[in-house]
Write a protein that holds these residues in place. Structure first.
Motif, PDB file in Angstrom:
ATOM      1  N   UNK A  45       0.850  -1.199   0.000  1.00  0.00           N
ATOM      2  CA  UNK A  45       0.000   0.000   0.000  1.00  0.00           C
ATOM      3  C   UNK A  45       0.880   1.241   0.000  1.00  0.00           C
ATOM      4  N   UNK A  46       1.569   1.432  -1.091  1.00  0.00           N
ATOM      5  CA  UNK A  46       2.465   2.581  -1.223  1.00  0.00           C
ATOM      6  C   UNK A  46       2.255   3.194  -2.597  1.00  0.00           C
ATOM      7  N   UNK A  47       2.792   4.362  -2.812  1.00  0.00           N
ATOM      8  CA  UNK A  47       2.641   5.022  -4.112  1.00  0.00           C
ATOM      9  C   UNK A  47       3.734   4.525  -5.053  1.00  0.00           C
ATOM     10  N   UNK A  48       3.384   3.647  -5.966  1.00  0.00           N
ATOM     11  CA  UNK A  48       4.333   3.064  -6.908  1.00  0.00           C
ATOM     12  C   UNK A  48       4.615   3.994  -8.084  1.00  0.00           C
ATOM     13  N   UNK A  49       4.148   5.235  -7.975  1.00  0.00           N
ATOM     14  CA  UNK A  49       4.400   6.258  -9.001  1.00  0.00           C
ATOM     15  C   UNK A  49       5.234   7.401  -8.434  1.00  0.00           C
ATOM     16  N   UNK A  50       5.772   7.222  -7.236  1.00  0.00           N
ATOM     17  CA  UNK A  50       6.511   8.290  -6.566  1.00  0.00           C
ATOM     18  C   UNK A  50       7.658   8.788  -7.453  1.00  0.00           C
ATOM     19  N   UNK A  51       7.766  10.111  -7.544  1.00  0.00           N
ATOM     20  CA  UNK A  51       8.806  10.724  -8.361  1.00  0.00           C
ATOM     21  C   UNK A  51       8.302  11.235  -9.693  1.00  0.00           C
ATOM     22  N   UNK A  52       7.090  10.806 -10.109  1.00  0.00           N
ATOM     23  CA  UNK A  52       6.494  11.383 -11.308  1.00  0.00           C
ATOM     24  C   UNK A  52       6.046  12.815 -11.016  1.00  0.00           C
ATOM     25  N   UNK A  53       5.751  13.562 -12.036  1.00  0.00           N
ATOM     26  CA  UNK A  53       5.367  14.961 -11.860  1.00  0.00           C
ATOM     27  C   UNK A  53       3.963  15.078 -11.282  1.00  0.00           C
ATOM     28  N   UNK A  54       3.706  16.187 -10.623  1.00  0.00           N
ATOM     29  CA  UNK A  54       2.378  16.495 -10.110  1.00  0.00           C
ATOM     30  C   UNK A  54       1.969  15.605  -8.945  1.00  0.00           C
ATOM     31  N   UNK A  55       0.642  15.590  -8.691  1.00  0.00           N
ATOM     32  CA  UNK A  55       0.127  14.810  -7.569  1.00  0.00           C
ATOM     33  C   UNK A  55       0.395  13.319  -7.717  1.00  0.00           C
ATOM     34  N   UNK A  56       0.509  12.860  -8.942  1.00  0.00           N
ATOM     35  CA  UNK A  56       0.735  11.429  -9.175  1.00  0.00           C
ATOM     36  C   UNK A  56       1.979  10.934  -8.455  1.00  0.00           C
ATOM     37  N   UNK A  57       3.019  11.755  -8.405  1.00  0.00           N
ATOM     38  CA  UNK A  57       4.281  11.319  -7.826  1.00  0.00           C
ATOM     39  C   UNK A  57       4.502  11.710  -6.389  1.00  0.00           C
ATOM     40  N   UNK A  58       3.445  12.225  -5.714  1.00  0.00           N
ATOM     41  CA  UNK A  58       3.610  12.681  -4.342  1.00  0.00           C
ATOM     42  C   UNK A  58       3.756  11.493  -3.398  1.00  0.00           C
ATOM     43  N   UNK A  59       4.777  11.506  -2.488  1.00  0.00           N
ATOM     44  CA  UNK A  59       4.952  10.385  -1.559  1.00  0.00           C
ATOM     45  C   UNK A  59       3.705  10.154  -0.714  1.00  0.00           C
ATOM     46  N   UNK A  60       3.342   8.900  -0.555  1.00  0.00           N
ATOM     47  CA  UNK A  60       2.216   8.536   0.293  1.00  0.00           C
ATOM     48  C   UNK A  60       0.862   8.608  -0.369  1.00  0.00           C
ATOM     49  N   UNK A  61       0.769   9.144  -1.577  1.00  0.00           N
ATOM     50  CA  UNK A  61      -0.535   9.291  -2.240  1.00  0.00           C
ATOM     51  C   UNK A  61      -0.895   7.987  -2.955  1.00  0.00           C
ATOM     52  N   UNK A  62      -2.101   7.454  -2.712  1.00  0.00           N
ATOM     53  CA  UNK A  62      -2.581   6.274  -3.412  1.00  0.00           C
ATOM     54  C   UNK A  62      -3.540   6.706  -4.515  1.00  0.00           C
ATOM     55  N   UNK A  63      -3.416   6.082  -5.675  1.00  0.00           N
ATOM     56  CA  UNK A  63      -4.167   6.530  -6.839  1.00  0.00           C
ATOM     57  C   UNK A  63      -5.655   6.153  -6.714  1.00  0.00           C
ATOM     58  N   UNK A  64      -6.536   7.094  -7.019  1.00  0.00           N
ATOM     59  CA  UNK A  64      -7.986   6.841  -6.892  1.00  0.00           C
ATOM     60  C   UNK A  64      -8.538   6.162  -8.146  1.00  0.00           C
ATOM     61  N   UNK A  65      -8.234   4.882  -8.342  1.00  0.00           N
ATOM     62  CA  UNK A  65      -8.780   4.160  -9.494  1.00  0.00           C
ATOM     63  C   UNK A  65     -10.304   4.067  -9.357  1.00  0.00           C
ATOM     64  N   UNK A  66     -11.012   4.181 -10.472  1.00  0.00           N
ATOM     65  CA  UNK A  66     -12.474   4.165 -10.431  1.00  0.00           C
ATOM     66  C   UNK A  66     -13.052   2.767 -10.595  1.00  0.00           C
ATOM     67  N   UNK A  67     -12.179   1.757 -10.788  1.00  0.00           N
ATOM     68  CA  UNK A  67     -12.614   0.362 -10.909  1.00  0.00           C
ATOM     69  C   UNK A  67     -11.393  -0.500 -10.608  1.00  0.00           C
ATOM     70  N   UNK A  68     -11.578  -1.806 -10.409  1.00  0.00           N
ATOM     71  CA  UNK A  68     -10.408  -2.665 -10.185  1.00  0.00           C
ATOM     72  C   UNK A  68      -9.359  -2.448 -11.268  1.00  0.00           C
ATOM     73  N   UNK A  69      -8.118  -2.265 -10.827  1.00  0.00           N
ATOM     74  CA  UNK A  69      -7.026  -1.901 -11.736  1.00  0.00           C
ATOM     75  C   UNK A  69      -6.005  -3.032 -11.777  1.00  0.00           C
ATOM     76  N   UNK A  70      -6.055  -3.924 -12.777  1.00  0.00           N
ATOM     77  CA  UNK A  70      -5.102  -5.027 -12.859  1.00  0.00           C
ATOM     78  C   UNK A  70      -3.672  -4.511 -13.005  1.00  0.00           C
ATOM     79  N   UNK A  71      -2.728  -5.345 -12.589  1.00  0.00           N
ATOM     80  CA  UNK A  71      -1.321  -5.034 -12.829  1.00  0.00           C
ATOM     81  C   UNK A  71      -1.022  -5.245 -14.309  1.00  0.00           C
ATOM     82  N   UNK A  72      -0.257  -4.333 -14.882  1.00  0.00           N
ATOM     83  CA  UNK A  72       0.050  -4.393 -16.317  1.00  0.00           C
ATOM     84  C   UNK A  72       1.560  -4.450 -16.498  1.00  0.00           C
TER      85      UNK A  72
END
Length: 373
Positions: A45-72
């Motif tokens: 349960x961590x932000x696997x996008x940390x370091x990207x620009x904007x809110x997406x890369x903010x430490x500790x932020x979990x992405x608000x997926x609108x449906x189940x999000x499979x690993x790709x």
């Protein structure tokens, strides 16, 4: 195990990211801590996008997926095409989040990308523990069965895909994202009981990993294994010495003739059998030279009275070695040396009567008898 750099050989877990704290890379830890935490999903349960620009890369932020999000997973270009095909827009990570797909996209310095984070993310995906995953589904944007593992592969080990800027040595000592996808498929094949099904999937098919804790522990053992040092390189002379040192080998591999040995078979025997039996490939050392004979014992020393006899029986010695010819004033050491060096060989005499011992004290006289009456 550092970002975009091949593991050194020999490889030791303690010297890699496995032996460093997740968010304190300068702090060392026992590598077993990493594997225990990865298997338990402690950091899923961590932000696997940390370091990207904007809110997406903010430490500790979990992405608000609108449906189940499979690993790709897949090559970067195939992931982009897949996410764009699902309506995603923007850069690589933004496009996949918008397409409701979970990808690994670490670019920060607090929790930097490396192979350890890659395996950690895969362990989370295999157990359905990625944020928003909502199940065990894993999707491949490039079908694993179409991967080319041969030496002529256009992607494996060719530094294609993305690599960290400034690492110009990629072709000599590094790797890029295309090679990582090959590794990811191999790792899923190891840690999923149904790993063989990976090579039956088509692009976009959903795969549900049957997590295998024992296989994950086996992976730790594989990575922690320290290979023995390579065997010594044996020359032709070494191998012939090996055969002549052991009569069983000389008979089996040389037909009892060291000039006709099967050198390849001899070397194979030494590496796979001889070393473990404690055999040596060196020639027998030459026998040590015989010990020199022990020196003869020193001649016995003569008693002073014998030396005086020697001088008395030989007037020339008496004059030479006894002061004023007096036997009580002889030089005994010189007389001894003369006897040892010359007298014995010249058969000179040293015989004379041994002087009698000095007389002892006389017993007391009995008292006089009284006269008879």
């Amino acid at each position: 195990a550092e970002p975009w750099q091949r593991w050194p050989q020999p490889f030791f877990l303690e010297d890699s990211c496995f032996g460093r704290a997740r968010d304190h890379h300068s702090r060392h830890q026992d590598p077993s801590v990493y594997f225990k935490e990865a298997a338990s999903g402690k950091h899923c349960a961590t932000n696997w996008y940390e370091g990207n620009s904007g809110n997406l890369g903010r430490p500790g932020r979990l992405q608000p997926f609108h449906a189940p999000a499979p690993a790709l997973l897949g090559f970067d270009d195939s992931i982009d095409r897949f996410c764009y095909g699902l309506g995603g827009r923007g850069d690589h990570a933004y496009a996949c989040v918008a397409a409701n797909m979970n990808i690994l996209s670490l670019y920060g310095t607090r929790v930097p990308y490396n192979i350890c984070r890659n395996l950690e993310w895969q362990a989370c995906a295999a157990q359905g523990l990625l944020p928003g995953q909502g199940g065990l589904d894993i999707v491949f944007a490039h079908a694993p069965k179409h991967l080319d593992y041969s030496r002529s592969s256009e992607r494996l080990g060719k530094c294609t895909g993305w690599s960290q800027p400034g690492y110009e040595f990629c072709k000599q000592a590094g790797f890029a994202t295309d090679s990582i996808f090959f590794l990811e498929v191999c790792l899923f094949h190891q840690i999923c009981k149904n790993g063989a099904e990976l090579f039956e999937l088509d692009e976009g098919d959903h795969f549900r990993c049957e997590w295998d804790p024992e296989a994950f522990a086996e992976l730790e053992e594989i990575l922690a294994y320290r290979p023995p040092p390579p065997p010594p390189s044996l020359s032709v002379d070494d191998l012939r010495c090996y055969a002549t040192r052991y009569t069983d080998l000389l008979h089996i591999y040389c037909g009892d003739d060291a000039s006709k040995c099967d050198l390849t078979a001899l070397e194979d025997h030494f590496i796979h059998t001889g070393m473990h039996e404690g055999r040596s490939f060196t020639c027998q050392p030459p026998p040590p030279p015989p010990s020199p004979p022990s020196p003869p014992p020193p001649p016995p020393m003569l008693f002073h009275w014998e030396l005086e006899c020697y001088a008395s029986q030989n007037p020339d010695l008496r004059r030479a070695y006894c002061e004023e010819g007096s036997l009580s004033r002889c030089d005994y050491q010189r007389l001894q040396r003369h006897w040892d060096a010359h007298g014995k060989m010249e058969h000179r005499s040293k015989q004379c009567s041994r002087p009698p011992p000095p007389p002892g004290p006389s017993p007391p006289q009995p008292p006089p008898q009284p006269p008879p009456p």
